[in-house]
Design an enzyme around this catalytic site. Structure first.
Site, PDB file in Angstrom:
ATOM      1  N   HIS A 127     -16.461   6.310  -1.916  1.00  0.00           N
ATOM      2  CA  HIS A 127     -17.603   5.417  -2.160  1.00  0.00           C
ATOM      3  C   HIS A 127     -17.496   4.078  -1.437  1.00  0.00           C
ATOM      4  CE1 HIS A 127     -19.190   7.402  -6.094  1.00  0.00           C
ATOM      5  NE2 HIS A 127     -18.573   8.297  -5.335  1.00  0.00           N
TER       6      HIS A 127
ATOM      7  N   ARG B   2     -26.211   5.759   0.878  1.00  0.00           N
ATOM      8  CA  ARG B   2     -26.194   4.756  -0.202  1.00  0.00           C
ATOM      9  C   ARG B   2     -24.912   3.940  -0.137  1.00  0.00           C
ATOM     10  NH1 ARG B   2     -25.920   8.292  -5.225  1.00  0.00           N
ATOM     11  NH2 ARG B   2     -24.609   9.354  -3.712  1.00  0.00           N
ATOM     12  N   HIS B   3     -23.808   4.617   0.080  1.00  0.00           N
ATOM     13  CA  HIS B   3     -22.521   3.917   0.103  1.00  0.00           C
ATOM     14  C   HIS B   3     -22.370   3.062   1.359  1.00  0.00           C
ATOM     15  CE1 HIS B   3     -21.643   5.954  -3.507  1.00  0.00           C
ATOM     16  NE2 HIS B   3     -21.431   7.143  -2.957  1.00  0.00           N
TER      17      HIS B   3
ATOM     18  N   CYS C 177       2.643  -5.375  -4.808  1.00  0.00           N
ATOM     19  CA  CYS C 177       3.311  -6.528  -5.428  1.00  0.00           C
ATOM     20  C   CYS C 177       3.632  -6.118  -6.856  1.00  0.00           C
ATOM     21  CB  CYS C 177       2.485  -7.815  -5.318  1.00  0.00           C
ATOM     22  SG  CYS C 177       0.976  -7.884  -6.296  1.00  0.00           S
ATOM     23  N   GLY C 178       3.930  -7.062  -7.728  1.00  0.00           N
ATOM     24  CA  GLY C 178       4.326  -6.682  -9.088  1.00  0.00           C
ATOM     25  C   GLY C 178       3.210  -5.967  -9.831  1.00  0.00           C
ATOM     26  N   THR C 179       2.038  -6.561  -9.786  1.00  0.00           N
ATOM     27  CA  THR C 179       0.880  -5.976 -10.469  1.00  0.00           C
ATOM     28  C   THR C 179      -0.101  -5.305  -9.520  1.00  0.00           C
ATOM     29  OG1 THR C 179      -0.302  -8.051 -10.207  1.00  0.00           O
ATOM     30  CG2 THR C 179       0.925  -7.752 -12.275  1.00  0.00           C
ATOM     31  N   GLY C 180      -0.031  -5.645  -8.257  1.00  0.00           N
ATOM     32  CA  GLY C 180      -1.040  -5.223  -7.280  1.00  0.00           C
ATOM     33  C   GLY C 180      -2.243  -6.158  -7.271  1.00  0.00           C
ATOM     34  N   ILE C 181      -2.278  -7.071  -8.228  1.00  0.00           N
ATOM     35  CA  ILE C 181      -3.465  -7.932  -8.371  1.00  0.00           C
ATOM     36  C   ILE C 181      -3.469  -9.049  -7.327  1.00  0.00           C
ATOM     37  CG2 ILE C 181      -4.720  -9.505  -9.889  1.00  0.00           C
ATOM     38  CD1 ILE C 181      -3.626  -7.847 -12.272  1.00  0.00           C
ATOM     39  N   GLY C 182      -2.402  -9.826  -7.279  1.00  0.00           N
ATOM     40  CA  GLY C 182      -2.366 -10.960  -6.348  1.00  0.00           C
ATOM     41  C   GLY C 182      -2.552 -10.505  -4.907  1.00  0.00           C
TER      42      GLY C 182
ATOM     43  N   ASP D  97       5.661  -7.578  -1.427  1.00  0.00           N
ATOM     44  CA  ASP D  97       6.508  -8.738  -1.728  1.00  0.00           C
ATOM     45  C   ASP D  97       7.834  -8.212  -2.285  1.00  0.00           C
ATOM     46  OD1 ASP D  97       6.132  -8.167  -4.434  1.00  0.00           O
ATOM     47  OD2 ASP D  97       5.081 -10.038  -4.908  1.00  0.00           O
ATOM     48  N   HIS D  98       8.682  -9.120  -2.796  1.00  0.00           N
ATOM     49  CA  HIS D  98      10.023  -8.728  -3.240  1.00  0.00           C
ATOM     50  C   HIS D  98       9.990  -7.695  -4.371  1.00  0.00           C
ATOM     51  CE1 HIS D  98       8.601 -12.167  -5.469  1.00  0.00           C
ATOM     52  NE2 HIS D  98       9.402 -11.851  -6.470  1.00  0.00           N
TER      53      HIS D  98
HETATM   54  C1  RB5 Z   1       5.838 -12.002  -8.475  1.00  0.00           C
HETATM   55  O1  RB5 Z   1       6.607 -12.431  -9.551  1.00  0.00           O
HETATM   56  C2  RB5 Z   1       4.462 -11.526  -8.950  1.00  0.00           C
HETATM   57  O2  RB5 Z   1       3.731 -12.622  -9.416  1.00  0.00           O
HETATM   58  C3  RB5 Z   1       3.716 -10.821  -7.840  1.00  0.00           C
HETATM   59  O3  RB5 Z   1       4.474  -9.754  -7.397  1.00  0.00           O
HETATM   60  C4  RB5 Z   1       2.370 -10.243  -8.221  1.00  0.00           C
HETATM   61  O4  RB5 Z   1       2.435  -9.462  -9.361  1.00  0.00           O
HETATM   62  C5  RB5 Z   1       1.236 -11.171  -8.227  1.00  0.00           C
HETATM   63  O5  RB5 Z   1       0.070 -10.793  -8.489  1.00  0.00           O
END
Ligand code: RB5
Length: 143
Positions: free
Chosen positions: A97, A132-133, A64-69, A7-8
């Site tokens: 694994h 196993r894996h 992305c910003g956190t990699g989480i979303g 993303d941006h």
């Molecule tokens: C964008 O502001 C941010 O929410 C996105 O990059 C990401 O971190 C979401 O998980």
């Protein structure tokens, strides 16, 4: 072939990763967003996930910003195993694994130099092929 999506927030890290891959002659396709645009991370997760599902690419990198979303979005897709890694130990372990097919990282979490080492570890580590894996990975596809 590696599919890359961002993303941006991940644009600068994506550019550095593409330069790294260029220097090593590793092929990739860029499904990410360009500079200075606001964007929605699920779009890029889905584009990279689809490229892997269609076997156009065998691995992916998502930023992305956190990699989480972006990893949550990718992991909703059948056959996708996206691993959020901010250290080399995890990047190696998830290939060995989990046979992870996508590496996700957060551009607001780690620096580019660290990210490149994680990419190197992820793409150079083969799945262990351990029974196993394999069994556990098959379980991930069960309802
Ligand atoms: C964008 O502001 C941010 O929410 C996105 O990059 C990401 O971190 C979401 O998980």
């Amino acid at each position: 072939m590696i599919a890359i999506g961002n993303d941006h927030t991940g644009y600068d890290m994506k550019k550095a990763i593409m330069e790294y891959l260029d220097n090593r002659g590793i092929e990739y396709k860029d499904f990410g967003c360009g500079e200075l645009t606001t964007s929605n991370y699920p779009d890029y997760a889905k584009a990279v996930g689809r490229a892997i599902q269609k076997k156009e690419c065998d691995k992916g990198i998502l930023i992305c910003g956190t990699g989480i979303g972006i990893s949550i979005a990718a992991n909703k897709m059948k056959g996708i195993r996206a691993a959020l890694c901010h250290d080399c130990f995890s990047a190696e372990a998830t290939r060995l694994h989990n046979d992870a097919n996508i590496l996700a990282m957060g551009a607001r979490v780690i620096g580019v130099g660290h990210a490149l080492k994680i990419v190197e570890t992820f793409i150079s580590t083969e799945f262990s092929q351990d029974e196993r894996h394999i069994h556990r990975i098959q379980m991930l596809e069960e309802d």
